[in-house]
Write a protein that holds these residues in place. Structure first.
Motif, PDB file in Angstrom:
ATOM      1  N   TYR A 226       0.704  -1.057  -0.389  1.00  0.00           N
ATOM      2  CA  TYR A 226       0.155   0.320  -0.251  1.00  0.00           C
ATOM      3  C   TYR A 226       0.987   1.278   0.471  1.00  0.00           C
ATOM      4  O   TYR A 226       0.536   2.598  -0.210  1.00  0.00           O
ATOM      5  CB  TYR A 226      -0.937   0.053   1.091  1.00  0.00           C
ATOM      6  CG  TYR A 226      -2.465  -0.318   1.121  1.00  0.00           C
ATOM      7  CD1 TYR A 226      -3.389   0.122   0.553  1.00  0.00           C
ATOM      8  CD2 TYR A 226      -2.002  -1.735   0.775  1.00  0.00           C
ATOM      9  CE1 TYR A 226      -5.134   0.246   0.210  1.00  0.00           C
ATOM     10  CE2 TYR A 226      -3.332  -2.622   0.545  1.00  0.00           C
ATOM     11  CZ  TYR A 226      -4.507  -1.367   0.700  1.00  0.00           C
ATOM     12  OH  TYR A 226      -5.876  -2.354  -0.046  1.00  0.00           O
ATOM     13  N   ARG A 231      -1.723   4.202  -1.828  1.00  0.00           N
ATOM     14  CA  ARG A 231      -2.673   3.923  -1.779  1.00  0.00           C
ATOM     15  C   ARG A 231      -3.064   4.241  -0.443  1.00  0.00           C
ATOM     16  O   ARG A 231      -1.935   3.676   0.933  1.00  0.00           O
ATOM     17  CB  ARG A 231      -3.180   2.258  -2.135  1.00  0.00           C
ATOM     18  CG  ARG A 231      -3.210   2.453  -3.515  1.00  0.00           C
ATOM     19  CD  ARG A 231      -3.285   0.726  -4.147  1.00  0.00           C
ATOM     20  NE  ARG A 231      -4.366   0.755  -5.246  1.00  0.00           N
ATOM     21  CZ  ARG A 231      -4.095   0.629  -5.779  1.00  0.00           C
ATOM     22  NH1 ARG A 231      -2.023   0.085  -5.627  1.00  0.00           N
ATOM     23  NH2 ARG A 231      -4.084   0.317  -7.179  1.00  0.00           N
ATOM     24  N   SER A 232      -4.371   4.360   0.098  1.00  0.00           N
ATOM     25  CA  SER A 232      -4.942   4.658   1.495  1.00  0.00           C
ATOM     26  C   SER A 232      -5.149   2.550   1.803  1.00  0.00           C
ATOM     27  O   SER A 232      -5.807   2.756   1.648  1.00  0.00           O
ATOM     28  CB  SER A 232      -5.867   5.364   1.741  1.00  0.00           C
ATOM     29  OG  SER A 232      -6.234   5.705   2.917  1.00  0.00           O
ATOM     30  N   ILE A 233      -4.238   2.927   3.181  1.00  0.00           N
ATOM     31  CA  ILE A 233      -5.322   1.449   4.081  1.00  0.00           C
ATOM     32  C   ILE A 233      -6.324   1.090   5.013  1.00  0.00           C
ATOM     33  O   ILE A 233      -7.095   0.391   4.698  1.00  0.00           O
ATOM     34  CB  ILE A 233      -3.290   1.266   4.784  1.00  0.00           C
ATOM     35  CG1 ILE A 233      -3.724  -0.317   4.748  1.00  0.00           C
ATOM     36  CG2 ILE A 233      -3.739   1.920   6.014  1.00  0.00           C
ATOM     37  CD1 ILE A 233      -2.622  -1.148   5.758  1.00  0.00           C
ATOM     38  N   SER A 236      -9.054   1.235   2.591  1.00  0.00           N
ATOM     39  CA  SER A 236      -9.663   0.422   2.321  1.00  0.00           C
ATOM     40  C   SER A 236     -10.532  -0.931   2.848  1.00  0.00           C
ATOM     41  O   SER A 236     -10.523  -2.334   2.516  1.00  0.00           O
ATOM     42  CB  SER A 236      -8.173  -0.939   1.130  1.00  0.00           C
ATOM     43  OG  SER A 236      -7.840   0.717   0.216  1.00  0.00           O
ATOM     44  N   ASP A 298      -7.820  -2.413  -7.496  1.00  0.00           N
ATOM     45  CA  ASP A 298      -8.144  -2.060  -6.619  1.00  0.00           C
ATOM     46  C   ASP A 298      -9.222  -3.047  -5.589  1.00  0.00           C
ATOM     47  O   ASP A 298      -8.824  -3.054  -4.586  1.00  0.00           O
ATOM     48  CB  ASP A 298      -9.322  -0.855  -6.657  1.00  0.00           C
ATOM     49  CG  ASP A 298      -8.451   0.448  -6.418  1.00  0.00           C
ATOM     50  OD1 ASP A 298      -7.031   0.575  -6.772  1.00  0.00           O
ATOM     51  OD2 ASP A 298      -8.738   1.525  -7.531  1.00  0.00           O
ATOM     52  N   PHE A 301      -6.351  -5.127  -4.118  1.00  0.00           N
ATOM     53  CA  PHE A 301      -5.943  -4.913  -2.770  1.00  0.00           C
ATOM     54  C   PHE A 301      -7.218  -5.164  -1.568  1.00  0.00           C
ATOM     55  O   PHE A 301      -6.658  -5.195  -0.635  1.00  0.00           O
ATOM     56  CB  PHE A 301      -5.228  -3.290  -2.569  1.00  0.00           C
ATOM     57  CG  PHE A 301      -3.948  -3.235  -3.544  1.00  0.00           C
ATOM     58  CD1 PHE A 301      -2.701  -3.313  -2.892  1.00  0.00           C
ATOM     59  CD2 PHE A 301      -4.113  -3.220  -4.921  1.00  0.00           C
ATOM     60  CE1 PHE A 301      -1.837  -3.617  -2.865  1.00  0.00           C
ATOM     61  CE2 PHE A 301      -2.404  -2.854  -5.090  1.00  0.00           C
ATOM     62  CZ  PHE A 301      -1.070  -2.625  -4.171  1.00  0.00           C
ATOM     63  N   GLU A 302      -8.157  -4.306  -1.679  1.00  0.00           N
ATOM     64  CA  GLU A 302      -9.268  -4.568  -0.604  1.00  0.00           C
ATOM     65  C   GLU A 302      -9.474  -5.948  -0.195  1.00  0.00           C
ATOM     66  O   GLU A 302      -9.990  -5.827   1.112  1.00  0.00           O
ATOM     67  CB  GLU A 302     -10.040  -3.690  -1.230  1.00  0.00           C
ATOM     68  CG  GLU A 302     -11.375  -3.714  -0.476  1.00  0.00           C
ATOM     69  CD  GLU A 302     -12.943  -3.392  -0.792  1.00  0.00           C
ATOM     70  OE1 GLU A 302     -14.354  -3.179   0.284  1.00  0.00           O
ATOM     71  OE2 GLU A 302     -12.954  -2.536  -1.748  1.00  0.00           O
TER      72      GLU A 302
END
Length: 328
Positions: A226, A231-233, A236, A298, A301-302
Motif C-alpha cells: 500500500y 494507496r490508503s490502507i 480499504s 483496487d 488490494f481491498e
C-alpha cells in the motif's frame, strides 16, 4: 510459514528500495525477487513426496498429511536453510542473472554454475546422497529464478545477488517457532538451537502465537505494498472483516489445535477470512478486450486487506474464548 518467508523478504526489500527513492515498479520488482529467493529453501519438502509414496505402498495407519510431514523431517530445514550456503549461493545466482550471450556473460554463468556445483559436492561429502539430492533441488530452483529474472527484467546482477542474499538469509528465522531449528551453519557445525522457541507452554496458545506471527508478517507485506503504490490502507478495510468475530465459537466446538494437529484450525479460519474478503459486489469488473470478468487492482488490494483483517479478528475471538470460556 511458506507464504510468510516470501512476504517478509518482499516487504523489507521493497520498503528499503522505496526508502532509497526507487520508483514504484523497480521497488516492487526487487521485493518480488527477494520473495522468490526466500521461498527457494523450502524446495526441500519435495522429498516428502517419498513419504506419500511409501504411505500408499504400505497402507500405513497414518493419514496422508502425517506421512508427508514425517518424511519431510529427514531433510527439511537442513542444508538449504544454512546461512553459509546462502552466502555462497546468492552471488552465484547473481552471476547467473547476467544477460546476453557475450564471452563475459558466459564466463559469469560458468562461474555461477561452478559455485553451485561446489555446494552440491559439499552436501554429498558432508551429509551424503540425500543431502546432495536436496541441494540439487535448491540449486535448480535458484537457477530457474535467476534466469527468469534475467529474461523478464533489467535488474542488475548485483541487485539480484543482494536480493537473493536477503531472501535466503531471512528465511530460517521464520522457522524458529514452528518446527525443528534450521541447520544455520552447515557444513561447519550443528544447529545453534536444539529445539524450537516456545511462545507459551500451552501447545494451543503456542500455535495461536505462531499463527499471529505469520499473520503479522502478511499484514506487514500488504502495508508495504500500500505504501509503495500510494494507496490508503485505512480506506480499504471493509467492515465485513468484523464478521470474523463469529469464529470464536469454534473454540467451543472443535478440538484445540496444536502444531502437530492444526489443519482443522488453519483451513477453517482461513476460510472465514476468504469469505469475508471475496464476497463483495464490486470485486469483479468487465474486461472488455476479451469480454471476461477480472478483478480490478483496487479490488484485489481491498480483498487481501479485508481477508487478513477478518482472520485477525477471528484469531482474537478464538483466543479470547479459548482463554476465558473453555474449561481448563
Amino acid at each position: 510459514m511458506f507464504v510468510g518467508h516470501a512476504l517478509l523478504a518482499f516487504a523489507v526489500a521493497a520498503l528499503v528500495a522505496d526508502w532509497r527513492g526507487w520508483d514504484r515498479r523497480p521497488a516492487l520488482l526487487v521485493g518480488a525477487v527477494a520473495g522468490a529467493f526466500a521461498a527457494v529453501p523450502d524446495i526441500d519438502v519435495a522429498y516428502a513426496l517419498v513419504g506419500l509414496l511409501e504411505w500408499q505402498a504400505l497402507g500405513g495407519d497414518l493419514g496422508a498429511p502425517a506421512a508427508f510431514w514425517g518424511a519431510s523431517r529427514a531433510v527439511h530445514r537442513s542444508v538449504t536453510h544454512s546461512l553459509v550456503v546462502g552466502a555462497v549461493a546468492a552471488p552465484a545466482f547473481g552471476l547467473l542473472a547476467v544477460r546476453g550471450r557475450s564471452a563475459r556473460s558466459r564466463a559469469s554463468h560458468l562461474a555461477g554454475i561452478a559455485l553451485l556445483g561446489a555446494l552440491v559436492a559439499v552436501a554429498l561429502i558432508w551429509d551424503g546422497p540425500l543431502a546432495a539430492f536436496v541441494m540439487i533441488l535448491f540449486v535448480a530452483s535458484g537457477i530457474l529464478v535467476s534466469r527468469g529474472i534475467a529474461w523478464l527484467s533489467t535488474l542488475p546482477p548485483t541487485t539480484v545477488a543482494l536480493a537473493a542474499l536477503w531472501g535466503l538469509w531471512s528465511h530460517p528465522w521464520g522457522d524458529l517457532v514452528t518446527g525443528s531449528p534450521p541447520d544455520w551453519l552447515f557444513p561447519f557445525g550443528p544447529p545453534l538451537l536444539e529445539s524450537r522457541v516456545i511462545l507459551h507452554p500451552d501447545p494451543t496458545l503456542h500455535l495461536l502465537g505462531a499463527f499471529a506471527v505469520e499473520l503479522a508478517t502478511i499484514a506487514f507485506a500488504i502495508a508495504v505494498a500500500y505504501r509503495v503504490t500510494d494507496r490508503s490502507i485505512l480506506a480499504s478495510v471493509d467492515r465485513r472483516a468484523a464478521v470474523g468475530a463469529v469464529y470464536g465459537v469454534a473454540a467451543l466446538a472443535v478440538t484445540p489445535p496444536t502444531l502437530e494437529v492444526s489443519y482443522h484450525f488453519v483451513f477453517s479460519i482461513l476460510g472465514v477470512g476468504l469469505l469475508c474478503g471475496v464476497v463483495q459486489d464490486s470485486y469483479w469488473r468487465p474486461f472488455r478486450a476479451r469480454d471476461r470478468l477480472l478483478p480490478s487492482v483496487d479490488a484485489i488490494f481491498e480483498t487481501g486487506l479485508t481477508t487478513v483483517a477478518a482472520v485477525a479478528v477471528a484469531l482474537v475471538a478464538y483466543a479470547t474464548v479459548y482463554l476465558f470460556v473453555t474449561p481448563a
